[in-house]
Scaffold this active site. Structure first.
Site, PDB file in Angstrom:
ATOM      1  N   HIS A   1      57.106  55.389 131.206  1.00  0.00           N
ATOM      2  CA  HIS A   1      56.437  54.465 132.130  1.00  0.00           C
ATOM      3  C   HIS A   1      55.191  55.068 132.756  1.00  0.00           C
ATOM      4  CE1 HIS A   1      56.139  50.799 134.230  1.00  0.00           C
ATOM      5  NE2 HIS A   1      57.407  50.586 134.491  1.00  0.00           N
TER       6      HIS A   1
ATOM      7  N   ASP B   1      53.107  50.514 130.669  1.00  0.00           N
ATOM      8  CA  ASP B   1      53.633  49.548 131.634  1.00  0.00           C
ATOM      9  C   ASP B   1      54.622  48.601 130.963  1.00  0.00           C
ATOM     10  OD1 ASP B   1      52.134  50.552 133.736  1.00  0.00           O
ATOM     11  OD2 ASP B   1      50.432  49.229 133.335  1.00  0.00           O
TER      12      ASP B   1
END
Length: 257
Positions: free
Chosen positions: A231, A235
């Site tokens: 992450h 995204d």
């Protein structure tokens, strides 16, 4: 037991002092301590490092494999005659993965300190289980190859991996990894990132599944796919669109095969 058939108190005491072979055998079967092999220690260290370092995001989707299966059926005889091996669907699927990586470069990247390095080459690691542990041979420059070329190379790498004949350099430098446990009948699973990569795709078994199309229930060969991504670089929206695009491409393989 004495010659006359009697058992004395002395016989009983001697028997209790001496453990039987069956009890010794039982203790051996309950536990066995084996030192980790070099490759197992390396795997353990790298995977734990991955979990401690990356902020792992997991996204799921399913793919209708009808189109890829149809193309494989149409090309398999020619491929068998030309290369001497059966054409599998993974070669087409890897091509679809590469097209997705081109469109979403954040998934084909690496984090170095406070920078993100986007890779403009597509070297795909293929996770292979062997008797000695997990290895990840690399398909180089997949963007330059046809699906059947990828399959021939993949067959060679997997065979040599299981025979422990891979060179070290053949297991280094991948930009993205695909792990396939579908051949074992596994439908869903997730994988730990192969650092320094920021993405890994888990591929399940193809299963005939009832689905609703235009208000009609039909049976389709569906395959579950899971994207694990870091992450810090990828995204959630990018991960979702990556899998959405992978689904669309895989269901229209003539667009890239």
């Amino acid at each position: 037991l004495r010659e006359d058939g009697r058992i004395t108190k002395e016989d009983d005491l001697n028997h209790l002092k001496k453990p039987t072979d069956s009890k010794t055998s039982e203790r051996k079967e309950r536990e066995e301590v084996v030192k980790m092999s070099k490759i197992r220690k390396t795997i353990a260290t790298r995977l734990k490092e991955s979990q401690n370092t990356a902020a792992i995001l997991t996204t799921f989707n399913e793919v209708d494999m009808s189109g890829i299966i149809d193309i494989r059926e149409a090309k398999k005889d020619d491929f068998k005659e030309r290369y001497g091996v059966k054409l599998g669907f993974m070669s087409f699927f890897v091509k679809a993965v590469v097209e997705c990586l081109k469109e979403f470069p954040a998934v084909n990247a690496e984090i170095k300190d406070d920078t993100i390095v986007y890779k403009n080459h597509f070297d795909i690691g293929i996770a292979v289980g062997t008797e000695k542990g997990l290895v990840v041979p690399v398909l180089r420059n997949t963007e330059q190859k046809e699906a059947w070329e990828i399959h021939a190379e993949l067959e060679d790498l997997v065979t040599r991996a299981r025979q422990r004949r891979l060179k070290v350099e053949e297991m280094q430098g991948s930009t993205f990894t695909v792990s396939n446990l579908g051949m074992y009948g596994i439908s869903h699973f997730t994988s730990i990132l192969n650092l320094p990569e920021v993405g890994i795709l888990s591929v399940g078994a193809v299963r005939k599944t009832p689905v609703v199309i235009d208000e009609t229930v039909v049976v389709r060969p569906l395959m579950n796919v899971t994207l694990n991504a870091d992450h810090r670089a990828v995204d959630g929206m990018v991960a979702a669109r990556f899998l959405q695009t992978l689904q669309e491409l895989s269901e229209s393989p003539s667009d890239f095969s």
